[in-house]
Enzyme design. Structure first.
Site, PDB file in Angstrom:
ATOM      1  N   HIS A  72       0.846  -1.209   0.000  1.00  0.00           N
ATOM      2  CA  HIS A  72       0.000   0.000   0.000  1.00  0.00           C
ATOM      3  C   HIS A  72       0.870   1.243   0.000  1.00  0.00           C
ATOM      4  CE1 HIS A  72      -4.287  -1.371   1.098  1.00  0.00           C
ATOM      5  NE2 HIS A  72      -3.652  -2.339   0.476  1.00  0.00           N
ATOM      6  N   TYR A 201      -9.604   5.988   6.671  1.00  0.00           N
ATOM      7  CA  TYR A 201      -9.791   6.366   8.068  1.00  0.00           C
ATOM      8  C   TYR A 201     -10.788   7.523   8.085  1.00  0.00           C
ATOM      9  CZ  TYR A 201      -5.548   3.737   9.407  1.00  0.00           C
ATOM     10  OH  TYR A 201      -4.605   2.754   9.640  1.00  0.00           O
ATOM     11  N   PRO A 293      -5.237   0.962  18.287  1.00  0.00           N
ATOM     12  CA  PRO A 293      -4.907   0.426  16.961  1.00  0.00           C
ATOM     13  C   PRO A 293      -4.921   1.444  15.813  1.00  0.00           C
ATOM     14  CG  PRO A 293      -7.084  -0.293  17.650  1.00  0.00           C
ATOM     15  CD  PRO A 293      -6.494   0.420  18.824  1.00  0.00           C
ATOM     16  N   LYS A 297       0.173   0.128  14.921  1.00  0.00           N
ATOM     17  CA  LYS A 297       1.547  -0.022  15.410  1.00  0.00           C
ATOM     18  C   LYS A 297       1.775  -1.213  16.349  1.00  0.00           C
ATOM     19  CE  LYS A 297       3.443   3.329  13.278  1.00  0.00           C
ATOM     20  NZ  LYS A 297       3.416   2.742  11.943  1.00  0.00           N
ATOM     21  N   TYR A 385       3.530   6.687   9.863  1.00  0.00           N
ATOM     22  CA  TYR A 385       2.663   5.571   9.472  1.00  0.00           C
ATOM     23  C   TYR A 385       3.470   4.428   8.859  1.00  0.00           C
ATOM     24  CZ  TYR A 385      -1.565   3.145   8.092  1.00  0.00           C
ATOM     25  OH  TYR A 385      -2.557   2.198   7.975  1.00  0.00           O
TER      26      TYR A 385
HETATM   27  P1  RFL Z   1      -0.137 -11.419  21.849  1.00  0.00           P
HETATM   28  O1  RFL Z   1      -0.535 -11.518  20.419  1.00  0.00           O
HETATM   29  O2  RFL Z   1      -1.166 -11.001  22.827  1.00  0.00           O
HETATM   30  O3  RFL Z   1       0.443 -12.851  22.258  1.00  0.00           O
HETATM   31  C1  RFL Z   1       0.705 -13.192  23.590  1.00  0.00           C
HETATM   32  C2  RFL Z   1       0.615 -14.696  23.725  1.00  0.00           C
HETATM   33  O4  RFL Z   1       0.922 -15.069  25.071  1.00  0.00           O
HETATM   34  C3  RFL Z   1      -0.020 -16.021  25.532  1.00  0.00           C
HETATM   35  N1  RFL Z   1      -0.093 -15.928  27.000  1.00  0.00           N
HETATM   36  C4  RFL Z   1       0.520 -16.801  27.838  1.00  0.00           C
HETATM   37  N2  RFL Z   1       1.271 -17.880  27.600  1.00  0.00           N
HETATM   38  C5  RFL Z   1       1.751 -18.552  28.681  1.00  0.00           C
HETATM   39  N3  RFL Z   1       1.461 -18.203  29.964  1.00  0.00           N
HETATM   40  C6  RFL Z   1       0.708 -17.130  30.248  1.00  0.00           C
HETATM   41  N4  RFL Z   1       0.453 -16.763  31.498  1.00  0.00           N
HETATM   42  C7  RFL Z   1       0.204 -16.368  29.153  1.00  0.00           C
HETATM   43  N5  RFL Z   1      -0.577 -15.256  29.053  1.00  0.00           N
HETATM   44  C8  RFL Z   1      -0.738 -15.006  27.755  1.00  0.00           C
HETATM   45  C9  RFL Z   1      -1.313 -15.621  24.834  1.00  0.00           C
HETATM   46  O5  RFL Z   1      -2.230 -16.709  24.761  1.00  0.00           O
HETATM   47  C10 RFL Z   1      -0.790 -15.210  23.463  1.00  0.00           C
HETATM   48  O6  RFL Z   1      -0.751 -16.286  22.547  1.00  0.00           O
HETATM   49  O7  RFL Z   1       1.113 -10.459  22.049  1.00  0.00           O
HETATM   50  P2  RFL Z   1       2.369 -10.148  21.088  1.00  0.00           P
HETATM   51  O8  RFL Z   1       2.973 -11.416  20.586  1.00  0.00           O
HETATM   52  O9  RFL Z   1       3.173  -9.162  21.830  1.00  0.00           O
HETATM   53  O10 RFL Z   1       1.750  -9.456  19.789  1.00  0.00           O
HETATM   54  C11 RFL Z   1       1.202  -8.188  19.852  1.00  0.00           C
HETATM   55  C12 RFL Z   1       0.031  -8.069  18.895  1.00  0.00           C
HETATM   56  O11 RFL Z   1      -0.817  -9.200  19.003  1.00  0.00           O
HETATM   57  C13 RFL Z   1      -0.770  -6.815  19.186  1.00  0.00           C
HETATM   58  O12 RFL Z   1       0.079  -5.692  19.402  1.00  0.00           O
HETATM   59  C14 RFL Z   1      -1.732  -6.414  18.105  1.00  0.00           C
HETATM   60  O13 RFL Z   1      -2.533  -7.452  17.658  1.00  0.00           O
HETATM   61  C15 RFL Z   1      -2.593  -5.285  18.695  1.00  0.00           C
HETATM   62  N6  RFL Z   1      -3.830  -5.195  18.019  1.00  0.00           N
HETATM   63  C16 RFL Z   1      -3.819  -4.586  16.825  1.00  0.00           C
HETATM   64  N7  RFL Z   1      -2.673  -4.048  16.356  1.00  0.00           N
HETATM   65  C17 RFL Z   1      -2.639  -3.463  15.173  1.00  0.00           C
HETATM   66  O14 RFL Z   1      -1.561  -3.008  14.749  1.00  0.00           O
HETATM   67  N8  RFL Z   1      -3.796  -3.379  14.420  1.00  0.00           N
HETATM   68  C18 RFL Z   1      -4.985  -3.932  14.853  1.00  0.00           C
HETATM   69  O15 RFL Z   1      -5.971  -3.884  14.160  1.00  0.00           O
HETATM   70  C19 RFL Z   1      -5.034  -4.551  16.096  1.00  0.00           C
HETATM   71  N9  RFL Z   1      -6.170  -5.102  16.566  1.00  0.00           N
HETATM   72  C20 RFL Z   1      -5.009  -5.765  18.562  1.00  0.00           C
HETATM   73  C21 RFL Z   1      -6.178  -5.720  17.798  1.00  0.00           C
HETATM   74  C22 RFL Z   1      -5.039  -6.351  19.830  1.00  0.00           C
HETATM   75  C23 RFL Z   1      -6.203  -6.895  20.354  1.00  0.00           C
HETATM   76  N10 RFL Z   1      -6.169  -7.435  21.710  1.00  0.00           N
HETATM   77  C24 RFL Z   1      -4.913  -7.558  22.409  1.00  0.00           C
HETATM   78  C25 RFL Z   1      -7.267  -7.759  22.504  1.00  0.00           C
HETATM   79  C26 RFL Z   1      -7.339  -6.291  18.283  1.00  0.00           C
HETATM   80  C27 RFL Z   1      -7.373  -6.880  19.557  1.00  0.00           C
HETATM   81  C28 RFL Z   1      -8.673  -7.496  19.990  1.00  0.00           C
HETATM   82  C1  PHB Z   2      -6.669  -3.908  10.279  1.00  0.00           C
HETATM   83  O1  PHB Z   2      -6.672  -4.196   9.079  1.00  0.00           O
HETATM   84  O2  PHB Z   2      -7.087  -4.699  11.141  1.00  0.00           O
HETATM   85  C2  PHB Z   2      -6.176  -2.570  10.706  1.00  0.00           C
HETATM   86  C3  PHB Z   2      -5.602  -1.732   9.766  1.00  0.00           C
HETATM   87  C4  PHB Z   2      -5.153  -0.482  10.162  1.00  0.00           C
HETATM   88  C5  PHB Z   2      -5.302  -0.090  11.473  1.00  0.00           C
HETATM   89  C6  PHB Z   2      -5.862  -0.933  12.402  1.00  0.00           C
HETATM   90  C7  PHB Z   2      -6.315  -2.188  12.021  1.00  0.00           C
HETATM   91  O3  PHB Z   2      -4.894   1.146  11.835  1.00  0.00           O
END
Ligand code: RFL
Ligand code: PHB
Length: 400
Positions: A72, A201, A293, A297, A385
Site C-alpha cells: 500500500h 480512516y 490500533p 503499530k 505511518y
Molecule cells: P499477543 O498476540 O497477545 O500474544 C501473547 C501470547 O501469550 C499467551 N499468554 C501466555 N502464555 C503462557 N502463559 C501465560 N500466562 C500467558 N498469558 C498469555 C497468549 O495466549 C498469546 O498467545 O502479544 P504479542 O505477541 O506481543 O503481539 C502483539 C500483537 O498481538 C498486538 O500488538 C496487536 O494485535 C494489537 N492489536 C492490533 N494491532 C494493530 O496493529 N492493528 C490492529 O488492528 C489490532 N487489533 C489488537 C487488535 C489487539 C487486540 N487485543 C490484544 C485484545 C485487536 C485486539 C482485539
Molecule cells: C486492520 O486491518 O485490522 C487494521 C488496519 C489499520 C489499522 C488498524 C487495524 O490502523
C-alpha cells in the site's frame, strides 16, 4: 528440561523471536497457555511496516508475506464528507506498508517452527517465572496435570498484556504509564471485496470508522463504539447500516456487504511499562506496551522489540558482550514512546470524544484541514505511518 532462551507466549512476538534465535543457532522453547488453534483464531492487526517484513525475512519466513501481502502506497482520510489521499510512498521517500494479516504471520511462523522441529508447549498452564535476578532462572508450569520445570539462561516475556511475565517484575522496579479511551472498536471480518483499494480512516459526526482489508476478496471494517457496547447487540445488518452512514456518498454506494466471519470489540488503551528488562527477564510486545490500533503499530512494535532482543542475545552468545542486553530497554523504549505518541495523536484526531465540545470539534477540523493541505504535516503523518527507522541491528543483520 533445559534451554538457552525460554519464551513465554506464542503470539507474533514469541514465535518471531523463536524463529530468529533458531536461525542463529540459539536454542529456545516456547510455552503457550492456550492451544495453537485458539492462537490462530484471534483476528487482530493487518498492516506491516518494512521493518517487520525485514525481520520476517531474516527469520526466513517472509516468502508468503511478499507473495500474497498487498503493498500500500497511500491511505485516505475522510472528514466533512470528503476523502483526501495521503501519498505515503512519495512523502516518506519511497517507503510503503504491506497489508498482511497477523493471523497469516502467526500461521507462517508456526509452520516454520514445526518444520524445524522446535518445541512449543501449548496448553501450558499456571506458568510461573522464578529466579529472574539470578544467572539461572527457571520456569514452572503444568502440562496435562503434571508439574514441569524449564531451566534457562534468559526468559523472554512475550505473553501479551494479560500475561504473567510483567507481573513477575517487583512493583518497586516497574513504572506504568496508562491512558484508557472512553470507546472501543467494533470490528467485522467478511468475505466481500474492500470498498476501496486503500485504507480509509473516517472522522464523522457519528464517530470513527476504518475500512481495511485482508485480501482483494476479504474486508476488515471497524466502527467506534462507546464503552460498554456489547457485540451481541450488533447484528450484521446494523453494522453495515452504520458503516454506510459513516462513509462518503461514493464509498457508501460501492460498499458490498455480506455475512460476518468474525465480529468483536477491542477496547482502546495506551500503556507502557518501564523498564522492559529486569535481571534475566526481557519483556517484548504487548507484555510491555499497548497502543490504540489507530496507527496500526501494535504488531509492528512487537516485531521491533524482538529485533532488538535478538540482536542483544546474539551479541551475548557470540561475543560474550552484555552491551545489547544492558541497553535493550532503553533502545526499545525510544521507539515505543514515539509510536505511543503517534498512536495517541492519530486516535485523538480521528475519534469523537464525549468531552470534546464545540471548541474541541473546531480544533479537530482545523487540524485535519492543515494535515491534508500542508506538505510538512502530511509528511510527518506518512513518516510515522510507514514506521520510524530502527537503529541498525548490527548483529542481527549478519544472520539474515
Ligand atoms: P499477543 O498476540 O497477545 O500474544 C501473547 C501470547 O501469550 C499467551 N499468554 C501466555 N502464555 C503462557 N502463559 C501465560 N500466562 C500467558 N498469558 C498469555 C497468549 O495466549 C498469546 O498467545 O502479544 P504479542 O505477541 O506481543 O503481539 C502483539 C500483537 O498481538 C498486538 O500488538 C496487536 O494485535 C494489537 N492489536 C492490533 N494491532 C494493530 O496493529 N492493528 C490492529 O488492528 C489490532 N487489533 C489488537 C487488535 C489487539 C487486540 N487485543 C490484544 C485484545 C485487536 C485486539 C482485539
Ligand atoms: C486492520 O486491518 O485490522 C487494521 C488496519 C489499520 C489499522 C488498524 C487495524 O490502523
Amino acid at each position: 528440561m533445559k534451554t538457552q532462551v525460554a519464551i513465554i507466549g506464542a503470539g507474533p512476538a514469541g514465535l518471531l523471536l523463536g524463529q530468529l534465535l533458531h536461525t542463529a543457532g540459539i536454542d529456545n522453547i516456547i510455552l503457550e497457555h492456550r492451544s495453537a488453534e485458539h492462537v490462530l483464531s484471534r483476528i487482530r492487526a493487518g498492516v506491516l511496516e518494512q521493518v517487520a517484513l525485514d525481520l520476517l525475512d531474516i527469520a526466513g519466513v517472509g516468502q508468503r508475506a511478499h507473495a500474497e501481502g498487498l503493498p500500500h502506497d497511500g491511505i485516505e482520510l475522510l472528514f466533512q464528507g470528503q476523502r483526501h489521499r495521503i501519498d505515503l510512498h512519495q512523502l516518506s521517500g519511497g517507503q510503503r506498508v504491506t497489508v498482511y494479516g497477523q493471523t497469516e504471520v502467526t500461521h507462517d511462523l508456526m509452520q516454520a517452527r514445526a518444520g524445524a522441529g522446535l518445541t512449543t508447549v501449548y496448553d501450558a498452564k499456571d506458568v510461573q517465572l522464578q529466579g529472574i535476578e539470578s544467572p539461572s532462572p527457571t520456569v514452572h508450569y503444568v502440562k496435562d496435570g503434571q508439574a514441569q520445570t524449564l531451566q534457562c539462561d534468559f526468559i523472554a516475556g512475550c505473553d501479551g498484556y494479560h500475561g504473567v511475565s510483567r507481573r513477575t517484575i517487583p512493583p518497586s522496579v516497574l513504572r506504568r504509564y496508562e491512558r484508557v479511551y472512553p470507546f472501543g472498536w467494533l470490528g467485522v471480518l467478511a468475505d466481500v471485496p474492500p470498498v476501496s483499494h486503500e485504507l480509509i480512516y473516517a472522522n464523522t459526526p457519528r464517530g470513527f470508522a476504518l475500512c481495511s482489508m485482508r485480501s482483494k476478496t476479504r474486508s476488515r471494517y471497524y466502527l467506534q463504539v462507546p464503552d460498554g457496547t456489547r457485540v451481541e447487540d450488533w447484528s450484521d445488518q446494523h453494522f453495515w447500516d452504520e458503516l454506510r452512514l459513516r462513509l462518503d456518498a461514493e464509498a457508501a454506494q460501492r460498499l458490498v456487504t455480506g455475512p460476518s466471519i468474525e465480529k468483536s470489540i477491542a477496547p482502546l488503551r495506551s500503556f507502557v511499562a518501564e523498564p522492559m528488562r529486569h535481571g534475566r527477564l526481557f519483556l517484548a510486545g504487548d507484555a510491555a506496551h499497548i497502543v490504540p490500533p489507530t496507527g496500526a503499530k501494535g504488531l509492528n512494535l512487537a516485531a521491533s522489540d524482538v529485533g532488538f532482543l535478538f540482536d542483544a542475545l546474539i551479541e551475548h552468545y557470540r561475543e560474550g558482550s552484555s552491551l545489547g542486553i544492558d541497553h535493550y530497554s532503553e533502545r526499545c523504549l525510544r521507539r515505543v514512546w514515539r509510536a505511543e505518541r503517534f498512536s495517541w495523536w492519530f486516535t485523538s484526531l480521528m475519534h469523537r470524544f464525549p468531552e470534546t465540545g464545540e471548541f474541541g470539534q473546531k480544533i479537530q477540523e482545523a487540524e485535519l484541514g492543515y494535515l491534508v493541505e500542508s506538505h510538512a504535516a502530511s509528511t510527518a503523518l506518512a513518516e510515522n505511518y510507514v514506521g520510524l527507522p530502527m537503529e541498525l541491528l548490527a548483529h542481527a543483520r549478519q544472520v539474515g
